[in-house]
Structures are given as C-alpha cells and as structure tokens.
Design a protein around this motif. Structure first.
Motif, PDB file in Angstrom:
ATOM      1  N   SER A 103       0.811  -1.222   0.000  1.00  6.04           N
ATOM      2  CA  SER A 103       0.000   0.000   0.000  1.00  6.04           C
ATOM      3  C   SER A 103       0.846   1.274   0.000  1.00  6.04           C
ATOM      4  N   LYS A 104       2.154   1.139   0.226  1.00  5.75           N
ATOM      5  CA  LYS A 104       3.025   2.324   0.302  1.00  5.75           C
ATOM      6  C   LYS A 104       3.624   2.708  -1.047  1.00  5.75           C
ATOM      7  N   PHE A 105       3.248   2.002  -2.097  1.00  2.00           N
ATOM      8  CA  PHE A 105       3.814   2.297  -3.419  1.00  2.00           C
ATOM      9  C   PHE A 105       2.709   2.524  -4.443  1.00  2.00           C
ATOM     10  N   GLU A 106       3.015   3.380  -5.426  1.00  2.00           N
ATOM     11  CA  GLU A 106       2.005   3.696  -6.443  1.00  2.00           C
ATOM     12  C   GLU A 106       1.852   2.588  -7.477  1.00  2.00           C
ATOM     13  N   THR A 107       3.009   1.990  -7.835  1.00  2.13           N
ATOM     14  CA  THR A 107       2.969   0.960  -8.879  1.00  2.13           C
ATOM     15  C   THR A 107       3.705  -0.285  -8.401  1.00  2.13           C
ATOM     16  N   ILE A 108       3.088  -1.407  -8.661  1.00  2.00           N
ATOM     17  CA  ILE A 108       3.695  -2.676  -8.263  1.00  2.00           C
ATOM     18  C   ILE A 108       3.986  -3.472  -9.522  1.00  2.00           C
ATOM     19  N   ILE A 109       5.257  -3.860  -9.676  1.00  2.00           N
ATOM     20  CA  ILE A 109       5.664  -4.614 -10.870  1.00  2.00           C
ATOM     21  C   ILE A 109       6.207  -5.968 -10.413  1.00  2.00           C
ATOM     22  N   VAL A 110       5.729  -7.002 -11.074  1.00  2.00           N
ATOM     23  CA  VAL A 110       6.097  -8.352 -10.639  1.00  2.00           C
ATOM     24  C   VAL A 110       6.782  -9.123 -11.767  1.00  2.00           C
ATOM     25  N   PRO A 111       8.128  -9.135 -11.771  1.00  2.00           N
ATOM     26  CA  PRO A 111       8.830  -9.938 -12.775  1.00  2.00           C
ATOM     27  C   PRO A 111       8.814 -11.415 -12.346  1.00  2.00           C
ATOM     28  N   GLU A 112       8.412 -12.266 -13.257  1.00  2.00           N
ATOM     29  CA  GLU A 112       8.331 -13.698 -12.934  1.00  2.00           C
ATOM     30  C   GLU A 112       8.633 -14.520 -14.169  1.00  2.00           C
ATOM     31  N   LEU A 113       9.174 -15.725 -13.950  1.00  2.00           N
ATOM     32  CA  LEU A 113       9.396 -16.654 -15.054  1.00  2.00           C
ATOM     33  C   LEU A 113       8.139 -17.508 -15.240  1.00  2.00           C
ATOM     34  N   ASN A 114       7.028 -16.817 -15.431  1.00  2.00           N
ATOM     35  CA  ASN A 114       5.741 -17.458 -15.726  1.00  2.00           C
ATOM     36  C   ASN A 114       4.868 -16.351 -16.304  1.00  2.00           C
ATOM     37  N   LEU A 115       3.609 -16.611 -16.517  1.00  2.00           N
ATOM     38  CA  LEU A 115       2.772 -15.573 -17.136  1.00  2.00           C
ATOM     39  C   LEU A 115       2.008 -14.742 -16.103  1.00  2.00           C
ATOM     40  N   GLY A 116       2.565 -14.596 -14.911  1.00  2.00           N
ATOM     41  CA  GLY A 116       1.966 -13.667 -13.964  1.00  2.00           C
ATOM     42  C   GLY A 116       1.272 -14.308 -12.777  1.00  2.00           C
ATOM     43  N   GLN A 117       1.857 -15.370 -12.247  1.00  2.00           N
ATOM     44  CA  GLN A 117       1.173 -16.108 -11.186  1.00  2.00           C
ATOM     45  C   GLN A 117       1.207 -15.394  -9.833  1.00  2.00           C
ATOM     46  N   LEU A 118       2.376 -14.856  -9.462  1.00  2.00           N
ATOM     47  CA  LEU A 118       2.403 -14.124  -8.191  1.00  2.00           C
ATOM     48  C   LEU A 118       1.560 -12.856  -8.316  1.00  2.00           C
ATOM     49  N   ALA A 119       1.660 -12.208  -9.480  1.00  2.00           N
ATOM     50  CA  ALA A 119       0.842 -11.003  -9.705  1.00  2.00           C
ATOM     51  C   ALA A 119      -0.630 -11.324  -9.470  1.00  2.00           C
ATOM     52  N   HIS A 120      -1.040 -12.475  -9.963  1.00  2.00           N
ATOM     53  CA  HIS A 120      -2.418 -12.927  -9.805  1.00  2.00           C
ATOM     54  C   HIS A 120      -2.772 -13.082  -8.317  1.00  2.00           C
ATOM     55  N   LEU A 121      -1.880 -13.695  -7.568  1.00  2.00           N
ATOM     56  CA  LEU A 121      -2.140 -13.895  -6.134  1.00  2.00           C
ATOM     57  C   LEU A 121      -2.231 -12.560  -5.398  1.00  2.00           C
ATOM     58  N   LEU A 122      -1.332 -11.631  -5.755  1.00  2.00           N
ATOM     59  CA  LEU A 122      -1.321 -10.332  -5.064  1.00  2.00           C
ATOM     60  C   LEU A 122      -2.596  -9.542  -5.376  1.00  2.00           C
ATOM     61  N   ARG A 123      -2.998  -9.615  -6.634  1.00  2.00           N
ATOM     62  CA  ARG A 123      -4.238  -8.927  -7.021  1.00  2.00           C
ATOM     63  C   ARG A 123      -5.420  -9.504  -6.257  1.00  2.00           C
ATOM     64  N   ALA A 124      -5.466 -10.815  -6.183  1.00  2.00           N
ATOM     65  CA  ALA A 124      -6.611 -11.464  -5.541  1.00  2.00           C
ATOM     66  C   ALA A 124      -6.673 -11.164  -4.056  1.00  2.00           C
ATOM     67  N   LYS A 125      -5.529 -11.187  -3.418  1.00  2.00           N
ATOM     68  CA  LYS A 125      -5.542 -11.059  -1.961  1.00  2.00           C
ATOM     69  C   LYS A 125      -5.567  -9.606  -1.510  1.00  2.00           C
ATOM     70  N   TYR A 126      -4.825  -8.732  -2.214  1.00  2.00           N
ATOM     71  CA  TYR A 126      -4.671  -7.367  -1.702  1.00  2.00           C
ATOM     72  C   TYR A 126      -5.397  -6.329  -2.551  1.00  2.00           C
ATOM     73  N   LEU A 127      -6.072  -6.764  -3.604  1.00  2.00           N
ATOM     74  CA  LEU A 127      -6.796  -5.857  -4.489  1.00  2.00           C
ATOM     75  C   LEU A 127      -5.924  -4.706  -4.983  1.00  2.00           C
ATOM     76  N   VAL A 128      -4.671  -5.053  -5.350  1.00  2.00           N
ATOM     77  CA  VAL A 128      -3.759  -4.036  -5.886  1.00  2.00           C
ATOM     78  C   VAL A 128      -3.566  -4.298  -7.373  1.00  2.00           C
ATOM     79  N   GLU A 129      -3.159  -3.238  -8.098  1.00  2.00           N
ATOM     80  CA  GLU A 129      -2.937  -3.418  -9.521  1.00  2.00           C
ATOM     81  C   GLU A 129      -1.494  -3.870  -9.739  1.00  2.00           C
TER      82      GLU A 129
END
Lengths: 617, 339
Positions: free
Chosen positions: A556-582
């Motif tokens: 919540s302390k950052f404007e933009t969250i970028i998630v580099p991963e060797l997949n098509l966005g799995q951690l990004a998916h988890l973060l979006r689901a749990k914390y409702l962040v973009e």
C-alpha cells in the motif's frame, strides 16, 4: 615470455561445446578454483535434456557460464565477456550473447565441413569477417592436446577426450588461477587409471603453457578477491544446499530423515546427495513412481520421521491426490518441488517458476498447505530448514518451491555453525487419558503427532472427513464446515511465526518490484541500478503461503507494483486477488533466467507507459 | 522365562474397536475381520505395534474396526503408505487390506513393487470380483462377459489371476483362502503373519449385494470337494468327494487323473510350497475350471526384506564412517576462509 596483466572487476565466461565435450566438468573445475581464490561467484549450467544429443548439432550444445568478481554479485551475468567455443554449434548458439570486444577462444580443429554443416553455417565464420568485432584466439585445441599426449600411452580417442582440460588450462592461465585443485581432483577421479589421470594433467598443463608461450596471446587478467562477510565458505548448488538443509532440520529435530523420491530432472540430485549420508540415519527410498514416493512419505511421517519427498512439476501433479490425504490427516512433511519448464514434459533441463499456482491450489477441494521458496542457491539451505520447522510446528505438509536455476546454479555459501541454529521441537504424546487425535494446540491449531508403537494411543486416521477433536469419521454437515475452516485457519496462523517481509530500498515510494524464488539476484541487481535514478524499491517473498503479515501494508506504500516472474503472472495474480492491488506482471517464459538488463529495461518501459518520468529522484 | 509368563495375553476382543461395523448384512468381510483380529491376538505382539493400512473400497474400511493403529488411505495407494511406515519403523507389524479393484486396477503398480521389493507387509486381498462400494461395476478379476451396471452387454475385459500376478512379481509368500472357511482362513493368516517378508493372501470373498454366489461352487457342501484343491505341505494333490482324483504332471502341463490301478498317489504332484523358483506357484495359480481351485500356501521363501536391507545399509554406513557429523559434511570439498 613476460606478458601484460590487466586488472578487471568482474568477468563472465561461458564454456560451450558439444554435450560430449565435458563443458559442465570444465566449468565446475574453473568454478571450484575461482571460489577458493575468494572471488564472489554465480554459475549457470545450461545443458540439453538428451544425454548425448546428435553430435555437433545445435540441440546438443552444452554450456556453463560463470560470473566471478571482486565485488558482491548476485547472478551468473547477463552476457559473457569470454566465450570458449569447442565447435561450430557452440559458436552459433552463444556468439549472439558475447559482448562486443569480448574474448573468443575457438577450437579450430572442430571447424570442419561436417561440423559447420551440422551447425547450419554456409561458410566458415573463421574465414570471413563474422568475428571481427571480437578478440579471437583460434587454437587447434584437439591437435595440440593429441600432440602433448603422444607419449602418454592412451588411445587416440582418449587423447581427443582430454581436449577440454587443455581449454581449462588455458583459461587458468588467462585469468591467473592455479592448477593444483584441478590436478588433485583429476588424480582422485581417475585413480583407477593412472595413464588417463596423468594424460589429463598433461593436457591441462599444456593448455596453461600455451597461454604462457603463444605469441598470439598478449596479456592475461587479474580479478582480486571479493570482500565477503567473514566466515568459512564453500561453493554450493541449490540442490546440495537443500539436501544439507533437510539433513540439518532432521538433526535439529533429533529425528531421522526419510526421503522417498522418484528420479526426475532437476530434483534427482537431492536424492543422490541424501543417499550418500546414510551414516546420519537417513532412510532413502527410490519409489516405483511419484505417487508411491508421496504415499511412503505420508507413511513415514505417520510413523514419526522427518518425512520428505522431492520432485519437479509433472511429479507434483501426480502427487496431488496424496497431498490431499496429507492435508486431511494433518501430518508434517515437506514436498520439495524443483520447478522446470512446462507444461507436460516441457523443458526438463530449463528453469521456470510456473508451478506457483499449482503449489497453492493444485489439489481438489479446499486443500491449504504452506509454501516457501528460497531466493538464492545458498538460501536453499535455510528455506529447507524453515520448511521442516513449519511442518512440524503446524502439523502440515509444506511445499518447498525451488527451481532449476537455483538447483543447478552455484554460489559461495557461508557455512553455518550447527550449534547456532535453533532446535526444532518435536512432541509425541504418550498419555492415553488426555489423547484425542484431532484436539488442537490453542495457538497453532496443530493436532498431536501420536505415533504407532505408543501404548494406549491406538487410533485410526485417513482420507474421510474427521470429527473435530475425536478424529473419527464424520459426515456431519456442521462438522465438515468447522473442519474446512480449521484447516484454512491453521495455515493462516503460520503468518504469526515467520519473519516480517523486508524491503530493499526505501519503505515507500513510486515503484515496488515484487519477486520470489530464483529471480532474486537479477531483480535486486536491477533495482539497485534503477535506484540511482528512480524511486524504486523491491521485496523478495520467501514465504508464499501464508504471506508475511506486513505484505499488504508494504504494497500500500507504493504507487505501482511490478512483478517480474518466469511465468505468465502467477504471483501477480495472487497479489491482485488477496490485496486488491494493480500488480503489473512482467513475465519471461523462455526457460532461461532473467538478465539484469531485461528487468531494468522492462521496468523502465512500464514506468514510461505509466507516466513515470516524474518518478525520478 | 519369567518374562514370558508376564506377557499380556490378548484375545480377539482386544482388537475390536469401538466403531460400529458397517458392511452389508451377510458380507464375507465380517468373517475376514474376525480371523484377522484373532490372528493378531495370537501373535503375542502388543496391540500398539500393529498398523492396519487400507486403500479404498468396502474391504478398505477394515482399519476402523481393528483396535490398533490404522490408516485408511486413498484408492490403490495402501502399499505405498504401508511401505513408508514399515521402512520408518521396522519394529511395527504392518498389514495391508485391499480389494481386487484397489490392488490390481488403480493400485496395480504399487502391488507389483511391494511384492517385488519384499517389504515385510501382510497383504490381505479381498477378492469379490466386483466393484462393490461404487455399486457394482466389473473389476479386473471379473470373468469375461460378466454383466454388470457398466457392462450391460457383458464385460470385454480378460480377468487377471491375482496369484499369477504375485508369482510374476516374485512374492515370497503366496496363498489363497476362502472367507467362508474360517478355519482354513485362520490357518493361512497365521502362516502369513509368521512370514518375514511380503505375504500375499488372496481371500475369495462373497459380495451378497452385487456379485452374490460368485464362489458358490467352491463353497457349497455338495460341489466344494470337486471344485476345491486343498494344498497340504508334503502331500500329493488329491481332491474329489471320495478323494479319488489327483493332479499329475504331463511334461510341463498338469492334468486331472483318476486314482486307481493305473495311477497311484505316488504318481501325483506333491505339494511343496518351498520349491525353488516360482514355476510351481504359477502352475497352481493358473489352475481354473475344469481344474479344481487350489487353496492354501502356494509358495514361501526366505529372502532379506527391503526394510531390513535399508536399515542394514544405515548400520553399515555408521560402522564404516561413524555417526554423521554435519559440520564435516558442510566443510567437505573445497572451503576457504574470509577474514
């Protein structure tokens, strides 16, 4: 002949050749010596999934890259400054990565018409201007090896095979490394055949002397030792570190380790390593299949051992049903999953981080368990211990999620003092009067670990739903509801017993780069570089289920969250689901780790599209 | 000797759990449960040392009814969990309870390897030639052409002989008995319990609901003597109402002969479960109509078990290398100091 010496800060060498050329061995030997000299190092083996792919083909190229430095480094290096190409196919696959002006060592003997054709070269690149941008050393490595070994008493074929030691000797000279560690290793390795051993030593020395004497080579290089944290170090792969971590966890729990496993790339080395240590009381079982390995691990846990199984993606799929049984019976165990490229058989020898969602959710019904992931090869040791600590404390299966990059890559590991590590407390109830199979600890919600052989505690467990507290079979609707919530709540409570998430950089700002697993080195180095200009921080999550308690607050302390991963966005998916962040995904799925520059460029690009020029500091 | 007197003597009742038994009335499983409990009580081993492990199916509910440690696992996987338990603690007496679908269809691979590796498990295979718990589909031991819910036109699957499978896998104890013959079943289970190594016992068991009377010929008083060949160690293979029929080898092929002036008992094949190799066990296992169905112990041999060998290697390694020293392992290979 006295030659010039140039001082360098870091060097990236790639040894590349045919799968039969011994490039992994050559790279490993260079690494050992370099580690002992005190350089910081990181390595990346990259080999085909065939044991002997068609000789001379592009598919058959086996490579080993090492980054060594006088400063702290975190990755095997983006691009090599030095390329050793033992044949045309190796040149063809690796030349595009060699930095401009880099050193190119070529075994010109291998550049015959047949090999050139196999590599798809219409013309010989040694004879046109293709290599003009590099410092090229064309050396008849095979011929020189054979000529050096003419009196060694071994066959011509065996002489040919020693050519990688000639190349290694030359590299030792070029980068001012002593030969003694490799000489000792050769004599031990080939102790059964003295002629072969001495021939290999001779080839190594010939390569070294060639560097010393050949007029074409004008200078060599020095890389000062790095200033690491004081301590005793060794070089270690992630799989070795994991095996030692599991062994250590068993020691800390004062309970024997059981390892049930079925061979699978890239996890087999854990089985190999643990099989060596039977004098620790380690019981290893090579099971008939992945399912059997999982079942045996559950059985060993029920019987009271520190139960472990290891696999890679396809094996994790096969284990899924039995993992459900482990969750239902609430037994402690660790499932080590060393990820590789998928789906299906995919890219068995290449790395990927695409099993995260499978680890989280890949079982039928609501089937929560804990997931941890090491960040570096050396960190595999600590997270292996952590996996067991959580498993035993919370009576739960824990997935240890490594990947091929961490598993096979190496880096220096500061050897811990075993006495300084906290014990893992194991409790087995013995009192029949107070024993209830599914009674729970107030804090952790864990159930008692009652083991067969204990008089008066005879009880039955299994896959059918359990009656709360009593542990007998129950089909009661309200009870099922209670048990579903208890199993979920138990995993959530682990968050109270793991470290808070640390932030690399400022705790608030414009951009937060979020990573997990083997991308730590590339992300951290990229962010460190970006921090010179931009308001960027990063976090690397090692506890994936549950997440650290403060994760939501950090996000919540950052404007933009970028998630580099060797997949098509799995951690990004988890973060979006749990914390409702973009959370913006920055994926790469090529079976190869991130390069530092790729992350820098990727983040910059995302910042531009988000209007990030104002995010400069 | 004094200690022996003080050993607690257990009875079948000590092995009866508090759980209500929920098999169908008339199910063959009741009789198997009773004999298993009695066999355990007779072994002179404390109750807490037993673990009963099962898969999925009607038979696999048995662990709930035996007052020992028990593990009702998942379909086909009982041998794997049992293997983990036995390897972890060889001091435990581990039994596997399974059915024809559980052990020979979904769990065929695990059964194969448990037998091959000679893990010290007692495997009771309840063979009723049907899937009961899923309400009546043909199983891998159902006869060709069997009409069931999933094969209304008759099954087109050839059946498997569980004991041929066991012989093929190199099991060290192979036996068959009848759920309807508690005395024989008790004897066979007792022998299986004493065997050190994997013991594979096929129990022909009747499913009253979905496959009633599958073994009628073998169990009814009238037909049993003609259809059953009861194996007795050291005795010739004789059967029939007046015990006038026998099994003789003609080359490699068994044949039924009438005893009389031309054929004496001494011409018959003599039962010896300890014969080297598995040919004889396989010969018995392949006997089906018009041959009588053999019951008893087909094969037994002593061979080191997987659990023994795993622990022996650990002991050897400890003897040769000393108890493991972590710091020594940490420091193996090239190490360097940073001051």
């Amino acid at each position: 002949m006295k030659k010039d010496i140039e001082e360098l800060q870091d060097v990236v060498i790639r040894f590349a050749g045919d799968s039969g050329d011994g490039m992994q061995l050559t790279g490993t030997q260079f690494t050992k010596t370099t580690a002992v000299l005190g350089n910081d190092i990181a390595t990346l083996p990259d080999y085909p999934s065939e044991i002997r792919a068609p000789q001379g083909s592009l598919a058959g190229v086996s490579a080993f890259q090492i980054n060594f430095s006088s400063r702290d480094i975190r990755t095997p290096g983006d691009d090599p400054n030095v390329l050793v190409a033992m044949n045309p196919a190796a040149l063809k696959t690796s030349l595009k990565d060699l930095v401009e002006g880099g050193i190119l060592v070529i075994n010109e003997d291998a550049f015959n018409a047949q090999n050139l054709a196999k590599a798809g070269y219409a013309t010989n690149p040694l004879e046109d201007s293709a290599l003009s941008r590099y410092l090229v050393y064309r050396i008849p490595i095979t011929t020189m090896t054979v000529s050096a070994l003419k009196d060694s008493g071994i066959s011509k074929k065996e002489m040919d095979r020693s050519r990688n030691f000639f190349a290694l000797g030359l590299m030792f000279w070029l980068f001012q490394r002593p030969m003694d560690i490799t000489v000792e290793w050769i004599r031990k390795k080939f102790s059964k055949d003295k002629n072969i051993a001495e021939a290999n030593v001779l080839a190594l020395t010939a390569g070294y002397n060639y560097g010393e004497n050949a007029e074409v080579i004008k200078k060599h290089y020095r890389i000062a030792p790095a200033k690491n944290v004081p301590g005793t170090y060794r070089n270690i792969t992630g799989n070795e570190a994991a095996a030692l971590g599991f062994l250590t966890a068993a020691k800390l729990a004062n309970t024997p380790l059981f390892y049930g496993s079925y061979p699978i790339t890239p996890a087999s080395d854990i089985l190999h390593e643990l099989s060596k240590h039977k004098n620790f009381g380690v019981l290893t079982l090579q099971a008939e299949d992945e399912i059997a390995a999982m079942g045996a691990t559950i059985g060993a846990s029920f019987a009271g051992l520190m139960a472990l199984t290891g696999t890679s993606g396809p094996g994790l799929s096969l284990k899924s049903e039995a993992m459900g049984l482990a969750v239902m019976t609430e037994l402690p165990m660790v499932i080590a999953n060393v990820q590789r490229g998928g789906p299906s058989t995919g890219l068995p020898t290449k790395t990927e981080q695409s099993d995260l969602l499978q680890a989280m959710y890949g079982r039928h019904s609501e089937c929560p368990l804990a997931v941890v992931a090491p960040a570096t090869s050396a960190d595999c040791f600590q997270m292996a211990v952590e996996a067991f600590r959580i498993a035993v404390k919370f009576m739960t299966p824990v997935i240890y999620l490594s990947d091929g990059y961490l598993a096979n890559g190496t880096e220096p590991w500061r050897i811990p003092e075993i006495d300084s590590l906290p014990k893992i407390e194991v409790k087995h109830p013995t009192d029949p009067a107070s024993f209830k199979p599914y009674a729970r600890d107030e804090k952790t919600l864990s159930r008692p670990w009652a083991i067969p052989g204990t008089p008066g505690l005879e009880h039955r467990i299994g896959g059918l739903e359990k009656l709360n507290i009593q542990g007998t079979v129950s089909h009661d609707p309200a009870n099922h509801d209670v048990m579903m919530h208890l199993r979920a709540e138990k995993i959530e409570r682990i968050a109270d017993h793991i470290p808070l998430q640390e932030v690399f950089g400022k705790p608030e700002g414009k951009v937060l780069v979020v990573g997990w697993g083997g991308t730590y080195g590339a992300i951290t180095s990229a962010v460190e570089e970006l921090q010179k200009e931009y308001s960027v921080s990063s976090i690397h999550i090692r506890y994936l289920n549950p997440f650290p308690k403060n994760l939501g607050e950090i996000l919540s302390k950052f404007e933009t969250i970028i998630v580099p991963e060797l997949n098509l966005g799995q951690l990004a998916h988890l973060l979006r689901a749990k914390y409702l962040v973009e959370a913006i995904s920055f994926p790469k799925v090529q079976g190869q780790p991130f390069k530092i520059r790729e992350i820098i460029d990727g983040i910059k690009k995302i910042m531009e599209t988000k209007g990030g020029s104002s995010w400069k500091i | 000797m004094e200690d022996l007197k003080n050993l607690p003597t257990l009875t079948r009742k000590d092995f009866v759990s508090s759980q209500e038994v929920r098999w169908c009335p008339g199910c063959g499983d009741y009789s198997i449960l009773a004999q298993a409990q009695k066999t355990m009580a007779d072994m002179g081993i404390p109750r807490e040392k037993f673990v009963v492990v099962s898969g999925i199916g009607c038979s696999s509910r048995m662990p709930y009814y035996v007052n020992t440690y028990g593990f009702h696992t998942i379909h086909g996987r009982a041998p794997t969990v049992a293997t983990g338990i036995k390897v972890a603690n060889p001091d435990l007496n581990v039994w596997v309870v399974t059915g024809d679908g559980d052990s020979l269809s979904i769990g065929g691979n695990h059964t194969l390897h448990a037998l091959r590796k000679n893990i010290d498990l007692k495997i009771l295979l309840f063979n009723n030639q049907i899937y009961g718990l899923t309400k009546g589909q043909y199983s891998p031991t159902s006869e060709l052409g069997k009409k069931t819910k999933s094969s209304p036109y008759g099954s087109v699957d050839y059946p498997l002989s569980p004991l041929s499978f066991a012989a093929g896998a190199g099991a060290t104890f192979i036996a068959r008995t009848l759920a309807s013959d508690p005395v024989h079943m008790g004897e066979v289970m007792g022998q299986a319990a004493k065997h050190r190594g994997v013991a594979f016992v096929e129990i022909l068991q009747n499913c009253v609901i979905f496959n009633d009377n599958a073994y009628g010929e073998l169990t009814e008083k009238e037909t049993r003597p003609e259809r059953i060949l009861q194996l007795e160690q050291g005795k010739p293979l004789v059967f029939g109402k007046d015990r006038k029929k026998g099994i003789r080898l003609n080359g490699l092929t068994p044949e039924i002969v009438e005893l009389g002036d031309d054929v004496k008992e001494s011409d018959l094949l003599v039962h010896d479960a300890g014969r080297a190799g598995l040919n004889y066990a396989f010969l018995l296992a392949e006997m089906e109509s018009p041959f009588p169905i053999p019951i008893g112990i087909f094969h037994r041999e002593d061979r080191p078990t997987l659990d023994q060998m795993i622990h022996a290697q650990v002991a050897q390694a400890r003897k040769a290398l000393g108890e493991g020293d972590l710091m020594k392992v940490f420091r193996s290979g090239e190490v360097w100091e940073v001051a």
